[in-house]
Design a protein around this motif. Structure first.
Motif, PDB file in Angstrom:
ATOM      1  N   ARG A   1     -12.236   0.828   6.659  1.00 13.17           N
ATOM      2  CA  ARG A   1     -12.535  -0.293   5.756  1.00 13.17           C
ATOM      3  C   ARG A   1     -11.287  -1.104   5.498  1.00 13.17           C
ATOM      4  O   ARG A   1     -10.174  -0.591   5.507  1.00 13.17           O
ATOM      5  CB  ARG A   1     -13.093   0.232   4.420  1.00 13.17           C
ATOM      6  N   LEU A   2     -11.504  -2.380   5.292  1.00  8.62           N
ATOM      7  CA  LEU A   2     -10.467  -3.306   4.845  1.00  8.62           C
ATOM      8  C   LEU A   2     -10.969  -3.950   3.559  1.00  8.62           C
ATOM      9  O   LEU A   2     -12.147  -4.303   3.466  1.00  8.62           O
ATOM     10  CB  LEU A   2     -10.187  -4.407   5.886  1.00  8.62           C
ATOM     11  N   GLU A   3     -10.099  -4.088   2.594  1.00 11.38           N
ATOM     12  CA  GLU A   3     -10.482  -4.694   1.343  1.00 11.38           C
ATOM     13  C   GLU A   3     -10.013  -6.147   1.301  1.00 11.38           C
ATOM     14  O   GLU A   3      -8.809  -6.428   1.398  1.00 11.38           O
ATOM     15  CB  GLU A   3      -9.856  -3.917   0.168  1.00 11.38           C
ATOM     16  N   LEU A   4     -10.947  -7.053   1.184  1.00  8.02           N
ATOM     17  CA  LEU A   4     -10.587  -8.468   1.077  1.00  8.02           C
ATOM     18  C   LEU A   4      -9.901  -8.708  -0.262  1.00  8.02           C
ATOM     19  O   LEU A   4     -10.380  -8.271  -1.313  1.00  8.02           O
ATOM     20  CB  LEU A   4     -11.847  -9.330   1.193  1.00  8.02           C
ATOM     21  N   VAL A   5      -8.749  -9.366  -0.229  1.00  4.66           N
ATOM     22  CA  VAL A   5      -7.956  -9.608  -1.416  1.00  4.66           C
ATOM     23  C   VAL A   5      -7.898 -11.102  -1.683  1.00  4.66           C
ATOM     24  O   VAL A   5      -7.595 -11.895  -0.777  1.00  4.66           O
ATOM     25  CB  VAL A   5      -6.522  -9.048  -1.257  1.00  4.66           C
ATOM     26  N   HIS A   6      -8.182 -11.481  -2.918  1.00  5.01           N
ATOM     27  CA  HIS A   6      -8.078 -12.880  -3.312  1.00  5.01           C
ATOM     28  C   HIS A   6      -6.736 -13.100  -3.994  1.00  5.01           C
ATOM     29  O   HIS A   6      -6.491 -12.597  -5.091  1.00  5.01           O
ATOM     30  CB  HIS A   6      -9.222 -13.265  -4.259  1.00  5.01           C
TER      31      HIS A   6
ATOM     32  N   GLY B   1      12.493 -10.645  -5.450  1.00  4.93           N
ATOM     33  CA  GLY B   1      13.034 -10.441  -6.789  1.00  4.93           C
ATOM     34  C   GLY B   1      12.048  -9.848  -7.767  1.00  4.93           C
ATOM     35  O   GLY B   1      12.348  -9.720  -8.961  1.00  4.93           O
ATOM     36  N   GLN B   2      10.868  -9.443  -7.277  1.00 11.33           N
ATOM     37  CA  GLN B   2       9.828  -8.887  -8.137  1.00 11.33           C
ATOM     38  C   GLN B   2       9.359  -7.544  -7.586  1.00 11.33           C
ATOM     39  O   GLN B   2       9.209  -7.386  -6.373  1.00 11.33           O
ATOM     40  CB  GLN B   2       8.620  -9.833  -8.233  1.00 11.33           C
ATOM     41  N   PRO B   3       9.101  -6.551  -8.454  1.00 12.89           N
ATOM     42  CA  PRO B   3       8.590  -5.263  -7.963  1.00 12.89           C
ATOM     43  C   PRO B   3       7.180  -5.406  -7.399  1.00 12.89           C
ATOM     44  O   PRO B   3       6.380  -6.209  -7.888  1.00 12.89           O
ATOM     45  CB  PRO B   3       8.608  -4.380  -9.214  1.00 12.89           C
ATOM     46  N   VAL B   4       6.900  -4.627  -6.368  1.00 13.06           N
ATOM     47  CA  VAL B   4       5.574  -4.615  -5.751  1.00 13.06           C
ATOM     48  C   VAL B   4       4.973  -3.235  -6.013  1.00 13.06           C
ATOM     49  O   VAL B   4       5.132  -2.311  -5.223  1.00 13.06           O
ATOM     50  CB  VAL B   4       5.663  -4.915  -4.240  1.00 13.06           C
ATOM     51  N   GLU B   5       4.270  -3.121  -7.151  1.00 13.50           N
ATOM     52  CA  GLU B   5       3.785  -1.820  -7.602  1.00 13.50           C
ATOM     53  C   GLU B   5       2.303  -1.609  -7.359  1.00 13.50           C
ATOM     54  O   GLU B   5       1.814  -0.487  -7.447  1.00 13.50           O
ATOM     55  CB  GLU B   5       4.089  -1.659  -9.095  1.00 13.50           C
ATOM     56  N   ASP B   6       1.568  -2.684  -7.061  1.00 14.64           N
ATOM     57  CA  ASP B   6       0.134  -2.553  -6.817  1.00 14.64           C
ATOM     58  C   ASP B   6      -0.311  -3.682  -5.900  1.00 14.64           C
ATOM     59  O   ASP B   6       0.493  -4.535  -5.491  1.00 14.64           O
ATOM     60  CB  ASP B   6      -0.656  -2.551  -8.129  1.00 14.64           C
ATOM     61  N   VAL B   7      -1.587  -3.692  -5.565  1.00 14.13           N
ATOM     62  CA  VAL B   7      -2.100  -4.677  -4.611  1.00 14.13           C
ATOM     63  C   VAL B   7      -1.982  -6.095  -5.152  1.00 14.13           C
ATOM     64  O   VAL B   7      -1.630  -7.027  -4.419  1.00 14.13           O
ATOM     65  CB  VAL B   7      -3.565  -4.345  -4.248  1.00 14.13           C
ATOM     66  N   ALA B   8      -2.249  -6.282  -6.435  1.00 15.29           N
ATOM     67  CA  ALA B   8      -2.154  -7.619  -7.016  1.00 15.29           C
ATOM     68  C   ALA B   8      -0.729  -8.152  -6.929  1.00 15.29           C
ATOM     69  O   ALA B   8      -0.504  -9.325  -6.600  1.00 15.29           O
ATOM     70  CB  ALA B   8      -2.627  -7.595  -8.469  1.00 15.29           C
ATOM     71  N   ALA B   9       0.245  -7.288  -7.220  1.00  9.02           N
ATOM     72  CA  ALA B   9       1.639  -7.710  -7.127  1.00  9.02           C
ATOM     73  C   ALA B   9       2.019  -8.019  -5.684  1.00  9.02           C
ATOM     74  O   ALA B   9       2.769  -8.967  -5.408  1.00  9.02           O
ATOM     75  CB  ALA B   9       2.550  -6.627  -7.696  1.00  9.02           C
TER      76      ALA B   9
ATOM     77  N   GLY C   1      -2.495 -13.518   5.693  1.00 10.48           N
ATOM     78  CA  GLY C   1      -2.323 -14.531   6.724  1.00 10.48           C
ATOM     79  C   GLY C   1      -3.087 -15.793   6.409  1.00 10.48           C
ATOM     80  O   GLY C   1      -3.729 -15.906   5.355  1.00 10.48           O
ATOM     81  N   PRO C   2      -3.063 -16.762   7.315  1.00 11.87           N
ATOM     82  CA  PRO C   2      -3.733 -18.045   7.054  1.00 11.87           C
ATOM     83  C   PRO C   2      -5.247 -17.938   6.940  1.00 11.87           C
ATOM     84  O   PRO C   2      -5.879 -18.777   6.299  1.00 11.87           O
ATOM     85  CB  PRO C   2      -3.316 -18.904   8.260  1.00 11.87           C
ATOM     86  N   GLU C   3      -5.850 -16.898   7.554  1.00  8.83           N
ATOM     87  CA  GLU C   3      -7.314 -16.749   7.481  1.00  8.83           C
ATOM     88  C   GLU C   3      -7.758 -15.919   6.286  1.00  8.83           C
ATOM     89  O   GLU C   3      -8.960 -15.768   6.047  1.00  8.83           O
ATOM     90  CB  GLU C   3      -7.857 -16.105   8.756  1.00  8.83           C
ATOM     91  N   GLY C   4      -6.817 -15.356   5.553  1.00  5.86           N
ATOM     92  CA  GLY C   4      -7.174 -14.526   4.413  1.00  5.86           C
ATOM     93  C   GLY C   4      -6.234 -13.361   4.253  1.00  5.86           C
ATOM     94  O   GLY C   4      -5.286 -13.183   5.030  1.00  5.86           O
ATOM     95  N   SER C   5      -6.487 -12.550   3.231  1.00  9.82           N
ATOM     96  CA  SER C   5      -5.654 -11.392   2.942  1.00  9.82           C
ATOM     97  C   SER C   5      -6.525 -10.138   2.873  1.00  9.82           C
ATOM     98  O   SER C   5      -7.603 -10.162   2.278  1.00  9.82           O
ATOM     99  CB  SER C   5      -4.911 -11.573   1.608  1.00  9.82           C
ATOM    100  N   TRP C   6      -6.019  -9.053   3.486  1.00 15.27           N
ATOM    101  CA  TRP C   6      -6.730  -7.789   3.480  1.00 15.27           C
ATOM    102  C   TRP C   6      -5.764  -6.674   3.084  1.00 15.27           C
ATOM    103  O   TRP C   6      -4.604  -6.672   3.512  1.00 15.27           O
ATOM    104  CB  TRP C   6      -7.299  -7.466   4.863  1.00 15.27           C
ATOM    105  N   PHE C   7      -6.261  -5.737   2.290  1.00 12.92           N
ATOM    106  CA  PHE C   7      -5.507  -4.538   1.974  1.00 12.92           C
ATOM    107  C   PHE C   7      -6.093  -3.393   2.792  1.00 12.92           C
ATOM    108  O   PHE C   7      -7.309  -3.173   2.777  1.00 12.92           O
ATOM    109  CB  PHE C   7      -5.580  -4.207   0.482  1.00 12.92           C
ATOM    110  N   VAL C   8      -5.218  -2.678   3.506  1.00 15.36           N
ATOM    111  CA  VAL C   8      -5.646  -1.556   4.347  1.00 15.36           C
ATOM    112  C   VAL C   8      -5.048  -0.279   3.771  1.00 15.36           C
ATOM    113  O   VAL C   8      -3.828  -0.083   3.836  1.00 15.36           O
ATOM    114  CB  VAL C   8      -5.197  -1.734   5.807  1.00 15.36           C
TER     115      VAL C   8
END
Length: 312
Positions: free
Chosen positions: A306-311, A195-203, A232-239
């Motif tokens: 590269r993979l970017e670790l996302v918090h 129900g929410q737009p996904v316009e960037d990595v934070a979203a 996932g359970p071990e963390g989030s990555w943006f590719v």
């Protein structure tokens, strides 16, 4: 002997037409190349899995016509199990037409008879391979009751459930998510799910966290024009998307889902699975049509550096 992965989804005749310029309304542009292929989202994913060396079966529907005979033979030639491919009497096999010009502009037409969609009866007849597989990919473009039954049969047997897309009937979303281990959605589908737009990595990170609270342990969301978030359970990555010459984006998502599923079924780490999946998507954009052409050299050539670790 049952397959490592079962794909529950669409099978169609895929007609790919390459033309010199953008086709006019009367379709009279000169045709440079014409291919008729085994296609549809389900078949594309099954072909990709077979190319990656994974044993795979397809649960889908074709008409009881000459085209259906041809597609079933092509699937067998691609080393795809067809014992639960339904032949529906009294209907035509689905048709997808993809017209691509030299500038990558496309016209995408489809004829999908309702009778070529899966029913609960079709899915129930495939309960044995669904229960015995290591992973089952369920395409949510199929009718929601059939998709829900496929997910439930697999989940009950302890099989990994991979959901692809978003159900057309949002009333089925909670039940499907509760049964899922993995969910993959493009930007539009992610908005339908949350129900929410996904316009960037934070979203995307917020949307993935919301979806993971509702069932799946791994959520993969596309950020349009940028890349994919793997949470996932071990963390989030943006590719990020891989830089390559894009001819036709058709089938990139199918290659991503198939390659991710193959890697997870073979117990590869998430970071490795994510890079392979993104490389497979990039490889599929380098040619016209949705049918993948996956090879180890291409996956190595196109793997993200590269993979970017996302918090979240």
């Amino acid at each position: 002997m049952y397959s490592e992965v079962v794909v529950v989804g669409q099978i169609a005749r895929d007609l790919v037409i390459e033309v010199s310029d953008a086709p006019p309304a009367d379709g009279s542009a000169p045709v440079r190349h014409r291919q008729e292929l085994l296609g549809g989202k389900g078949a594309n994913q099954a072909v990709a899995l077979s190319q990656l060396g994974v044993s795979v079966s397809l649960v889908g529907v074709v008409g009881q016509d000459r085209t259906g005979d041809t597609l079933r033979a092509q699937a067998r030639a691609d080393r795809i199990g067809t014992s639960h491919l339904v032949r529906r009497a009294g209907t035509e096999t689905a048709l997808i037409v993809d017209v691509v010009d030299d500038q990558g502009r496309r016209r995408y037409l489809e004829h999908i008879p309702e009778a070529t969609l899966l029913t609960e009866t079709d899915v129930l007849a495939a309960s044995a391979p669904l229960s015995a597989a290591g992973s089952v990919i369920v395409q949510l473009q199929q009718p929601a009751p059939a998709a829900l039954l496929a997910a439930r049969l697999a989940h009950t047997a302890g099989t990994r459930v991979v959901l692809d897309g978003a159900p057309q009937d949002e009333a089925f979303t909670p039940g499907l998510l509760a049964l899922a281990d993995v969910v993959r959605a493009d930007g539009h589908e992610a908005e339908l799910l949350t129900g929410q737009p996904v316009e960037d990595v934070a979203a995307a990170a917020r949307a993935a966290a919301d979806l993971r609270r509702r069932g799946p342990s791994l959520v993969v969301l596309e950020v349009a024009g940028q890349g994919n978030l793997f949470a996932g359970p071990e963390g989030s990555w943006f590719v990020p998307h891989v830089e390559t010459e894009v001819v036709d984006p058709t089938g990139a998502g199918d290659a991503l889902v198939a390659t991710l599923t193959a890697a997870l079924t073979r117990r590869r780490p998430l970071e490795t699975a994510a890079c392979l999946a993104v490389a497979a998507a990039a490889a599929t954009t380098e040619h016209a049509g949705g049918r993948p052409r996956l090879s180890r050299p291409d996956l190595d050539r196109l793997q993200p550096r590269r993979l970017e670790l996302v918090h979240a």
